[in-house]
Every structure is written in structure tokens, then in C-alpha cells.
Design a protein around this motif. Structure first.
Motif, mmCIF file in Angstrom:
data_model
loop_
_atom_site.group_PDB
_atom_site.id
_atom_site.type_symbol
_atom_site.label_atom_id
_atom_site.label_comp_id
_atom_site.label_asym_id
_atom_site.label_seq_id
_atom_site.Cartn_x
_atom_site.Cartn_y
_atom_site.Cartn_z
ATOM 1 N N TYR A 53 -59.673 -63.882 7.032
ATOM 2 C CA TYR A 53 -60.764 -62.921 6.879
ATOM 3 C C TYR A 53 -62.088 -63.618 7.092
ATOM 4 C CZ TYR A 53 -57.263 -59.834 4.942
ATOM 5 O OH TYR A 53 -56.167 -59.044 4.791
ATOM 6 N N ASP A 84 -53.495 -60.029 1.445
ATOM 7 C CA ASP A 84 -53.648 -58.651 1.903
ATOM 8 C C ASP A 84 -55.108 -58.238 1.769
ATOM 9 O OD1 ASP A 84 -54.128 -57.741 -0.808
ATOM 10 O OD2 ASP A 84 -51.960 -57.747 -1.106
ATOM 11 N N VAL A 85 -55.431 -57.043 2.251
ATOM 12 C CA VAL A 85 -56.828 -56.610 2.281
ATOM 13 C C VAL A 85 -57.392 -56.389 0.876
ATOM 14 C CG1 VAL A 85 -56.441 -54.121 2.529
ATOM 15 C CG2 VAL A 85 -58.466 -55.164 3.547
ATOM 16 N N ASP A 86 -56.581 -55.960 -0.079
ATOM 17 C CA ASP A 86 -57.078 -55.783 -1.449
ATOM 18 C C ASP A 86 -57.506 -57.123 -2.050
ATOM 19 O OD1 ASP A 86 -56.740 -53.025 -1.431
ATOM 20 O OD2 ASP A 86 -54.685 -53.163 -2.181
ATOM 21 N N ALA A 87 -56.671 -58.142 -1.866
ATOM 22 C CA ALA A 87 -57.007 -59.483 -2.352
ATOM 23 C C ALA A 87 -58.228 -60.022 -1.612
ATOM 24 C CB ALA A 87 -55.826 -60.422 -2.177
ATOM 25 N N CYS A 111 -60.717 -58.242 -0.426
ATOM 26 C CA CYS A 111 -61.902 -57.562 -0.967
ATOM 27 C C CYS A 111 -62.327 -58.194 -2.293
ATOM 28 C CB CYS A 111 -61.638 -56.075 -1.147
ATOM 29 S SG CYS A 111 -61.585 -55.159 0.401
ATOM 30 N N ARG A 112 -61.356 -58.527 -3.135
ATOM 31 C CA ARG A 112 -61.677 -59.179 -4.414
ATOM 32 C C ARG A 112 -62.287 -60.558 -4.187
ATOM 33 N NH1 ARG A 112 -56.701 -56.822 -5.562
ATOM 34 N NH2 ARG A 112 -55.620 -58.818 -5.369
ATOM 35 N N GLN A 158 -65.840 -60.271 -2.895
ATOM 36 C CA GLN A 158 -66.777 -59.972 -3.984
ATOM 37 C C GLN A 158 -67.182 -61.250 -4.711
ATOM 38 O OE1 GLN A 158 -68.054 -56.715 -4.994
ATOM 39 N NE2 GLN A 158 -69.452 -58.249 -5.752
ATOM 40 N N CYS A 183 -63.138 -54.315 8.163
ATOM 41 C CA CYS A 183 -62.317 -53.817 7.047
ATOM 42 C C CYS A 183 -63.127 -52.988 6.070
ATOM 43 C CB CYS A 183 -61.703 -54.974 6.266
ATOM 44 S SG CYS A 183 -60.401 -55.835 7.088
ATOM 45 N N ASP A 184 -64.251 -53.559 5.585
ATOM 46 C CA ASP A 184 -64.965 -52.909 4.496
ATOM 47 C C ASP A 184 -66.348 -53.531 4.350
ATOM 48 O OD1 ASP A 184 -65.414 -51.252 2.344
ATOM 49 O OD2 ASP A 184 -63.871 -52.118 1.073
#
Length: 84
Positions: free
Chosen positions: A17, A40-43, A45-46, A49, A77-78
Motif C-alpha cells: 500500500y 487486507d484493505v481494512d488492516a 486503513c488502520r 490512520q 482505496c480510500d
């Protein structure tokens, strides 16, 4: 979907990423760029942050998160914002 070149070219890798840390209204000129891996994408994003919180820059910064598509392209992604 934004597609921009991914600086780290590792063929076949999709767990890499990139977080572009933005401190002004123009997201195409990030103040810093951080590369990292996540399962993964959730990890991701964390982790983004946490990285965004750790950077020494103006308080109104945000991050644009991209994933490596395996072919040298960064896929958006975000957008990561700091909590208020």
C-alpha cells in the motif's frame, strides 16, 4: 478509480500500500509518501490512520490510500482523515 504509477515494482504483489499524506488542497502534490504492507484493505486503513497520526505536519492533513495492483499501478482505496 484513480490509477497512478506505484513506485515499488514487485511483480505479483498485491499486499503493498501507499499512503500519500496531503497537507494542502491539491492531492497530487503530497507532503510525504509512505509505503507499507498489510494483509487486507481494512488492516491497511488502520495502519494508514496510525501513520497519518505519526507524521509531523499541519493538523489538517489527510491521506490518500492506494494499493499496488501487481502490475505496477496504484489503485485508489480510500481517503483517510484524522479524527477530530
Amino acid at each position: 478509480m484513480t490509477r497512478r504509477p506505484f513506485e515499488l515494482l514487485v511483480a505479483g504483489t498485491t499486499d503493498e500500500y501507499r499512503l500519500d499524506i496531503v497537507t494542502d488542497p491539491e492531492p497530487d502534490n503530497p507532503a510525504a509518501v509512505v509505503y507499507f504492507t498489510a494483509p487486507d484493505v481494512d488492516a491497511a486503513c488502520r495502519q494508514a490512520q496510525r501513520l497519518l497520526d505519526a507524521v509531523d505536519s499541519p493538523a489538517d492533513r489527510y491521506g490518500e490510500l492506494y494499493v499496488h495492483d501487481g502490475d505496477g499501478i496504484a489503485v485508489y482505496c480510500d481517503t483517510i482523515h484524522r479524527p477530530e
